[in-house]
Design an enzyme around this catalytic site. Sequence first.
Site, PDB file in Angstrom:
ATOM      1  N   HIS A   1       0.812  -1.207   0.000  1.00  0.00           N
ATOM      2  CA  HIS A   1       0.000   0.000   0.000  1.00  0.00           C
ATOM      3  C   HIS A   1       0.852   1.266   0.000  1.00  0.00           C
ATOM      4  O   HIS A   1       0.376   2.320  -0.429  1.00  0.00           O
ATOM      5  CB  HIS A   1      -0.955  -0.018   1.184  1.00  0.00           C
ATOM      6  CG  HIS A   1      -2.103  -0.954   0.994  1.00  0.00           C
ATOM      7  ND1 HIS A   1      -3.381  -0.670   1.428  1.00  0.00           N
ATOM      8  CD2 HIS A   1      -2.183  -2.176   0.396  1.00  0.00           C
ATOM      9  CE1 HIS A   1      -4.191  -1.670   1.111  1.00  0.00           C
ATOM     10  NE2 HIS A   1      -3.474  -2.604   0.495  1.00  0.00           N
TER      11      HIS A   1
ATOM     12  N   HIS B   1      -2.081 -12.693  -2.105  1.00  0.00           N
ATOM     13  CA  HIS B   1      -3.124 -13.428  -1.388  1.00  0.00           C
ATOM     14  C   HIS B   1      -2.718 -14.862  -1.064  1.00  0.00           C
ATOM     15  O   HIS B   1      -3.517 -15.621  -0.524  1.00  0.00           O
ATOM     16  CB  HIS B   1      -4.421 -13.388  -2.195  1.00  0.00           C
ATOM     17  CG  HIS B   1      -5.024 -12.021  -2.252  1.00  0.00           C
ATOM     18  ND1 HIS B   1      -6.186 -11.744  -2.935  1.00  0.00           N
ATOM     19  CD2 HIS B   1      -4.623 -10.833  -1.704  1.00  0.00           C
ATOM     20  CE1 HIS B   1      -6.471 -10.460  -2.807  1.00  0.00           C
ATOM     21  NE2 HIS B   1      -5.530  -9.889  -2.072  1.00  0.00           N
TER      22      HIS B   1
END
Length: 744
Positions: free
Chosen positions: A109, A272
């Site tokens: 991020h 993920h």
Amino acid sequence: MSENHDAVVYNTNAENGGGCPVAHRRAPHPTQGGGNRGWWPNRLNLKILAKNPAVANPLGGEFTYAEAFRTLDLAAVKQDIAAVLTTSQAWWPADYGHYGPFIIRMAWHSAGTYRISDGRGGAGAGQLRFAPLNSWPDNANLDKARRLLWPVKKKYGQKISWADLMILAGNVALESMGFETFGFAGGRVDVWEPDEDVYWGPETTWLDDERYTGDRELENPLAAVQMGLIYVNPEGPNGNPDPIAAARDIRETFRRMAMNDEETVALIAGGHTFGKTHGAANPDEHVGPEPEGAPIEEQGFGWTSTFGTGRGGDTITSGLEGAWTNTPVSWDNSFFEILFSYEWELTKSPAGANQWKPKDGAGAGTVPDAHDAAKSHAPTMLTTDLALRFDPIYEPISRRFLENPSAFADAFARAWFKLTHRDLGPVARYLGPEVPTETLLWQDPLPAVAHELIDAADVATLKGQILASGLSVSQLVSTAWASASTFRGGDKRGGANGARIRLEPQRGWEVNEPDQLAAVLRTLTRIQEVFNAAQTGGKQVSLADLIVLAGGVAVEQAAANAGFDVEVPFAPGRTDASQEQTDVESFAVLEPTADGFRNYLGKGHRLPAEYLLLDRANQLTLSAPELTVLVGGLRVLGANYQQSPLGVFTATPGSLTNDFFVNLLELGTTWKTTSEDANTFEGRDAATGKVRWTGSRADLVFGSNSELRALAEVYASDDAREKFVHDFVAAWVKVMNLDRFDLV
């Protein structure tokens, strides 16, 4: 002209206002952000040309981060980070006893705000520490991730920036869970204030999506789908759990972040493979304000939760809940194995978010709980995960990775490196022992200098040949400016090094006037070839150097025409890139659709020309005085697009005079618009009505805006003629050298 661009929203305090938000509103105190913008929300914000002033830097002007970083024991830092990752803290317990997935999310991020259209965003300055990014909904609880790293930052101090530490920690997290990364480069320098020059979108409410028009056409330069998200909505577009529709959003968003389809699949699946989502309960009912809105006693923390313990198994972050794989702190191929092993049905998280579980109870008990060994779960997929299986383009890529784990690992390693280094700039800025040796096309590679550089005598010889070439001051200045002014301060791309102005796509850009450019380059190339052929000792001059030198020659000639003898500083050392080293699609985003320095304005702009000029000056890292002196100089040097007379407020073009400012501020001139869009104007003699000059908004703003007029008055003064010349030369050289990281 009616200012039809979006107005800046100004929040006022309507408390004690009798219920009327207009008549009784109260402007904020200056310490709260009040000021002139409240009264005139559309005024130019020149503060974006004064970013990160030296007085705001606590390290002082003598500190050089690159030198400090070179003294760092990177291996020791990585060991300390690894120890943090596996030492769970009671105040924020680690999922599965390992903070690795949490830290990966933080690094992702930090870097993931980058977008190709303007080169802004990204990890390069550690902006995740500041508003608005530190308080975006998508960054919920990452305040804790940074605090976990504070002991490491405290130990090594200024030898490693927060910007570098966050990315390095992401790499260490991957490595500590069994993944082999592609490499790491330091060199990100911390800043001490939020970026105020990044347009994050028109919305004034978190998760709004006013950025779309028509058939879900996303506004440039934005990449994320909603205000406060890094990428896409994991539940699907606006929460609609449609994997195919989600794939469209994913493809457009990741494309705008410089990722192709294979890189996109690798990044989503690789990320993920680790960790879980957190949605123990409804955030609207239990979660407090973000860090910037939290009370002082929170000490920079935000999103305090009242649900249960507020942490561990009671954590609320995105509202989604569950892990993708049964090995959430180990690198393997289980993400794809699970994605393709089950059929999936829509379900709701405890917080009410849309997510997917295996049909008919399949997979139950295969996924460990993050905090309670007595519990187990079924795997979870998000709508955006299912897009990798059901989108017709993503699906074959995903199946190839399913069947070839080593190909997946390599693709993820490369995509992760690109994600975390895209805005660091060229390899010349990379620091540290883990810099990869492989050259990558997206790094805009340049050949090494493999020849002896020209000396002062050679420069003098070449200057004479340039002056005798028949090329005008206007042609030489325009070509050098076109070459150098592609630089973008955000991602450090562009610039004169490489002479890519002679290659596709730059040689065909409208703003560069391809026919004139080709003629100038032919002449300069002949000078280069003749000079190089005459050398016997390996000395050579690159075309990149010659273009810049020629621009300097033109400036010197123009100064002489104005009565001033100046020497424009010149530092050889640029090289010439090849077309094979130049990704046409990647470089296409650098094309100027407006350049107020050349009085060029393409079609379709939302903002008026003066705002676009300011934005371009910001990209060139110019100050307001540098912007002012460059525009004034370029006008009298005849650098306008297609030799337009707009703003050429002089009777002696080609002479480096301060006439632009003198004549703009002449009291006897009355200006009137001459176009429906109010982009061009005539200046008439107030007494006779005779047209004196024509100008654009990018010209008249220096008389209209009070701050720019103050600067224009300096250069219009009778005692400023010589100062103007020297200031122009200094600003010109700065632009020519913006990409010369070897000179820093």
